[in-house]
Write an enzyme that holds these catalytic residues in place. Sequence first.
Site, PDB file in Angstrom:
ATOM      1  N   GLY A 367       0.823  -1.201   0.000  1.00 35.35           N
ATOM      2  CA  GLY A 367       0.000   0.000   0.000  1.00 35.35           C
ATOM      3  C   GLY A 367       0.857   1.249   0.000  1.00 35.35           C
ATOM      4  N   PRO A 368       0.250   2.399  -0.250  1.00 40.75           N
ATOM      5  CG  PRO A 368      -1.202   3.905  -1.235  1.00 40.75           C
ATOM      6  CD  PRO A 368      -1.170   2.587  -0.543  1.00 40.75           C
ATOM      7  N   PRO A 369       2.550   4.938   1.113  1.00 42.48           N
ATOM      8  CG  PRO A 369       4.413   6.223   0.535  1.00 42.48           C
ATOM      9  CD  PRO A 369       3.142   5.665  -0.027  1.00 42.48           C
ATOM     10  N   GLY A 370       2.317   5.535   4.651  1.00 44.35           N
ATOM     11  CA  GLY A 370       1.482   6.112   5.702  1.00 44.35           C
ATOM     12  C   GLY A 370       0.127   5.468   5.872  1.00 44.35           C
ATOM     13  N   GLY A 372      -0.429   2.530   7.327  1.00 46.07           N
ATOM     14  CA  GLY A 372      -0.488   1.694   8.527  1.00 46.07           C
ATOM     15  C   GLY A 372       0.049   0.293   8.383  1.00 46.07           C
ATOM     16  CE  LYS A 373       3.403  -0.047   3.312  1.00 41.78           C
ATOM     17  NZ  LYS A 373       2.934   1.334   3.258  1.00 41.78           N
ATOM     18  CB  THR A 374       5.350  -0.156   9.948  1.00 45.29           C
ATOM     19  OG1 THR A 374       5.995  -0.051   8.679  1.00 45.29           O
ATOM     20  CG2 THR A 374       6.363  -0.526  11.000  1.00 45.29           C
ATOM     21  CB  SER A 699      -4.392   3.929 -17.024  1.00 40.96           C
ATOM     22  OG  SER A 699      -3.796   5.023 -16.371  1.00 40.96           O
ATOM     23  CE  LYS A 742      -5.952   4.833 -12.674  1.00 44.53           C
ATOM     24  NZ  LYS A 742      -5.713   4.019 -13.870  1.00 44.53           N
TER      25      LYS A 742
END
Length: 797
Positions: A367-370, A372-374, A699, A742
């Site tokens: 997922g994009p930065p920030g 909540g992955k970590t 795209s 999108k």
Amino acid sequence: MAQTSGFDNDSEIQTFDNIPRTLPVLPLRDVVIFPYMIFPVLVGRESSLRAANFALENGKFIFLVAQKDPSVEDPGVDSVYEEGTIAKIVQILKLPNNLMKILVDGVVQGSIIKFHKNEKFLSAEVAITVELPEHSDEMDAVVRHASSLFAEYVRANRNIPPEVLAAFENIRDVQRKLYYIAANILQTVEVKQKILKITNLQKQYTEVIRILQQEVNILKIEREIDTKVHDNIQKSQRKYFIQEQIKILQDELGEDEGAPEVAKLKDDIEKAGMPKEVLAKANEELTKLRKTPSMSPDYGVTRNYLEWLVSLPWKKKTKDNLDIVNVKKVLDEDHFGLEKPKERILEHIAVLNLNKEMKGQILCLVGPPGTGKTSLAKSIARALERKFVRMSLGGVRDEAEIRGHRRTYIGSMPGKIIQSMKRAGVVNPVILMDEIDKMSMDFRGDPASALLEVLDPQQNSAFNDHYLEVDYDLSKVMFITTANVRYAIPLPLLDRMEVIELSSYLDFEKKEIAKRHILPRLITEHGLSPNELKFSDEAIMKIISEYTRESGVRNLEREIASVCRKAAKEIVLARKKNGKKKKQSAVVSVNEAKIEEYLGVPKYRNKAADKTPQIGSVTGLAWTSVGGDILHVDVTLMRGPARLTLTGQLGEVMKESAQAALSYIRSHAKKLRINPEIFGKHEIHIHLPEGAIPKDGPSAGITMTMAMLSALTKKPARADVAMTGEITLRGEVLAIGGLNEKLLAAKRSGIKTVLIPKENTKDLSEIQENIKEGLKIIPIEKIEEALPFVFLKSKKK
């Protein structure tokens, strides 16, 4: 060493009268010549050769001065010292390559009064600065002290032969003694020049004494260091001989008692609970350690290896908390939303409840930065009550970082995996491999390939680190990896992991995260209380929409922290002004107006779609690293040679899409009711606004096709329709990625109708209903299917 000339005092006085006041000046590199010195000088510079020849023809007297910077090839007036020695040329020797060797005899000390204008060589008016010595007890004391120090200096310095001291003891004249000492001190030009600058003989002796005293002290320190080093070497050798004798005696007596550290290692090996193969290897290395002298380099290498073996967890493990209700509670406490990742984790816990020994799947949070992955990985470890270890893989490009270095290398150590296990201290931690998509490779190997074994549940039960050289069981470890983009992960590695997509947060989700998690924490961190600082929902939404532009919540947290700091300042100033106690503190209510007061002018504006239909202007949808956005495509026709111009900092893929779109239109011109002759007489210019931002990807193919059709047919395109899709030369519309982001961008920008590839219809089921609400989503398979939705029907007259 310098030699003294045979002049006596009477001949000196007679010679001084014969010395001209104007003399040629000879600059010298890295040497200072004193009176009574006979010294050979190699002359090679043109100006120096002229000066020497002039002196030979006019009484043989020449003024010798030192250069300030020896690297200067053609020294001028400012490049030489003013103080020097008047010398007489006693002998010359001409050499090949236009060189000359002259033997000079220092006569008397002098200084330059002024330089004369002379283009051929340096010439100056020189004053003799000699001062006849006056006999006094103080003078005698100074001379004796200098002589004593010089004798000590010569004896202590290995670079000065003893003959120098023997020659010195035969000199009686105090001036000669001074210049002899000065000439034989091994010091820099700057230090020796200070002696020539002084004209008083007693003061010159004082300066020489200071220099000698400093040199003697340094030589004493050097001698002490040499003595200590020599003593240490002797002690080490003696210790080695004694150790060898003890070892031989122990072998004779049949005893096997080692050093205390060896005995401790033996106990630690027995207590570590190693598997049989590892235990055999450890005992073999311990036996080798006993027979290795402690001064040997191999002793330290073997001891470090054994310390690593005993420090690793082999049996110790934490008890898992498999209460699925508790796990769900912890995950919900720590994170808002993220339903799909939470569901997958709960499924994994449910299986562990039924099968305790199940080899876990490797989870990959993308997922994009920030987003909540970590922190999600930390929550999993907290919910299971396991130890958590994070290892960052960003920028790692050496295979040895994962597998470790072989023990043959100096400073070798295990790789990041074994180091993480040592930090965890148990065999079943949660290990987070952060930024797995940021690894690279070079001549030292590919770390991604080394991870294949680690992240394969069928192989990692026998992970072999190059440093340890024994198998280590990683099957009980729960591995979680994170990445920003899926396509950057190598395919063999991706095949071993279960990918869980974490999409960008929606605005309402960011608002809830701010209210539930960010605000309470930041208010506490800034020493405030919920009663002192209150945020309205509108204020939070204003920060989200006008001060941040991101997929996650990191910038949102920074902006809220900035508001907290300014509110804290306001509260403290109010207390100071009113003299109130803390309990009666001022209350700051943050609304939309306060946000602008605290954070200034909004940084971003929501890109709104055009309200009126435009010819040659169509709205597309783009995916960026910070979420979705709308993309305007403008096309214009100009009379001129047939050419396609692309601007807006487009990538190669996007340029190829534009070429494909033009090729499709030209090949279907008759069907699309376009005059084919228009292509040969017009230049087509495609521009994507915000030219400073790089753009790429396939795209936008359908968007550029519609924009060109609008410009070529002079038909305005609807402003409330946005589209996305890759195209082919046959007019097919292919699937794209990032549909969730999108659609969110379309809704945020006021778009009502969205055209998507038919292949993406299956993805709509995974998109939240509140995103799709209010949007008319139309799947298309061919370019022609988009025409009725993009172009307004012409009114019948």
